[in-house]
Write an enzyme that holds these catalytic residues in place. Structure first.
Site, PDB file in Angstrom:
ATOM      1  N   ASP A 182      -0.887   4.917   5.790  1.00 16.43           N
ATOM      2  CA  ASP A 182      -0.937   3.342   4.671  1.00 16.43           C
ATOM      3  C   ASP A 182      -1.098   2.748   6.141  1.00 16.43           C
ATOM      4  O   ASP A 182       0.576   2.473   6.755  1.00 16.43           O
ATOM      5  CB  ASP A 182       0.315   3.455   3.908  1.00 16.43           C
ATOM      6  CG  ASP A 182       0.006   4.171   2.720  1.00 16.43           C
ATOM      7  OD1 ASP A 182      -0.654   5.711   2.865  1.00 16.43           O
ATOM      8  OD2 ASP A 182       0.128   3.975   1.921  1.00 16.43           O
ATOM      9  N   LYS A 196      -4.889   0.723  -4.232  1.00 21.44           N
ATOM     10  CA  LYS A 196      -3.060   1.622  -4.621  1.00 21.44           C
ATOM     11  C   LYS A 196      -2.616   0.011  -4.990  1.00 21.44           C
ATOM     12  O   LYS A 196      -2.828  -0.321  -3.825  1.00 21.44           O
ATOM     13  CB  LYS A 196      -2.968   2.205  -3.492  1.00 21.44           C
ATOM     14  CG  LYS A 196      -0.875   2.427  -3.402  1.00 21.44           C
ATOM     15  CD  LYS A 196      -0.592   2.982  -2.025  1.00 21.44           C
ATOM     16  CE  LYS A 196       1.106   2.946  -1.855  1.00 21.44           C
ATOM     17  NZ  LYS A 196       0.842   3.750  -0.903  1.00 21.44           N
ATOM     18  N   LYS A 238      -4.835  -1.159  -0.205  1.00 18.46           N
ATOM     19  CA  LYS A 238      -3.484  -1.499  -1.034  1.00 18.46           C
ATOM     20  C   LYS A 238      -2.802  -2.690  -1.801  1.00 18.46           C
ATOM     21  O   LYS A 238      -2.652  -3.611  -0.186  1.00 18.46           O
ATOM     22  CB  LYS A 238      -2.201  -0.597  -0.131  1.00 18.46           C
ATOM     23  CG  LYS A 238      -0.673  -0.275  -0.706  1.00 18.46           C
ATOM     24  CD  LYS A 238      -0.304   0.252   0.224  1.00 18.46           C
ATOM     25  CE  LYS A 238       1.239   0.487   0.156  1.00 18.46           C
ATOM     26  NZ  LYS A 238       1.769   1.266   0.996  1.00 18.46           N
TER      27      LYS A 238
END
Length: 227
Positions: free
Chosen positions: A97, A190, A161
């Protein structure tokens, strides 16, 4: 997505069970991994330093180790971020991430954003790990969020995300919907940041999020069971 058919087990598979505090200790991360194994989470989200430790704790399970790269500001320079990404994969990371260069997004340097995303994609594809791109939506306009998502639609990381959880705001239903609509099924979304209860989690899933980043996984599952 509708949530009526979710079970405790299938809900847990949405969770990136998270501990990203600067003061993390062995005991904190051991507890995180034990909880993730017990509930059957998708991943533990940790700072890169803890990748090898968590990989050892989770050996023999299907819970992934997710390293946060350039976290939480994304401002350490592209070469530094790419080095950290490679090192995390060498340490056993299953997922990455990374935080985009938010300044470049605010200046609308979309060529840089695309290049950064492509470079991460190359490394993660070669390393056979999943890639998530953190936007940090609280600092972005809706048009900027949409533009970032459109770039992701072209580059095709595995996920985009909403947030680090360390900015001035976290995930919102509106932002998740914008991201889901823009990528049009080409990339997953996400939601992370401020998701601490089942009501909020449910709203994010119904808006189209397929992963939930949270340090409150146990509380959410408890509330879910109590419905």
């Amino acid at each position: 997505m509708k949530t009526e058919n979710l079970t405790k087990q299938s809900l847990a598979k949405y969770f990136d069970h998270t501990f990203l505090k600067a003061y993390a200790t062995n005991a904190d991360l051991e507890k995180l991994c034990t909880e993730a194994k017990t509930i059957g989470a998708a991943m533990v989200a940790i700072n890169t330093e803890w990748t090898k430790f968590c990989k050892e704790q989770l050996q023999g399970t299907d819970v992934h180790v997710g390293a946060a790269i350039g976290f939480p500001l994304g401002q350490c320079g592209l070469d530094t971020k790419l080095f950290e990404c490679k090192w995390a994969i060498e340490q056993g990371a299953d997922e990455i991430d990374y935080v985009i260069n938010i300044s470049k997004a605010k200046m609308h340097d979309w060529d840089f954003i695309r290049h950064e995303m492509e470079e991460f994609k190359k490394i993660c594809t070669e390393g056979q790990v999943l890639l998530k791109v953190i936007f940090e939506n609280c600092y972005l306009t809706k048009d900027e969020i949409r533009q970032l998502a459109l770039i992701a639609k072209e580059v095709k990381p595995d996920f985009i995300k909403t947030s680090t959880g360390f900015g001035t705001g976290g995930a919102t239903v509106e932002d998740v919907k914008i991201m889901v609509e823009a990528v049009d099924g080409e990339v997953q979304v996400k939601a992370a940041g401020g998701i601490r209860d089942w009501k909020t989690c449910k709203e994010m899933i119904e808006a189209g999020a397929t992963r939930i980043g949270t340090s409150s996984s146990l509380n959410i599952l408890k509330e879910f069971e109590g419905e």
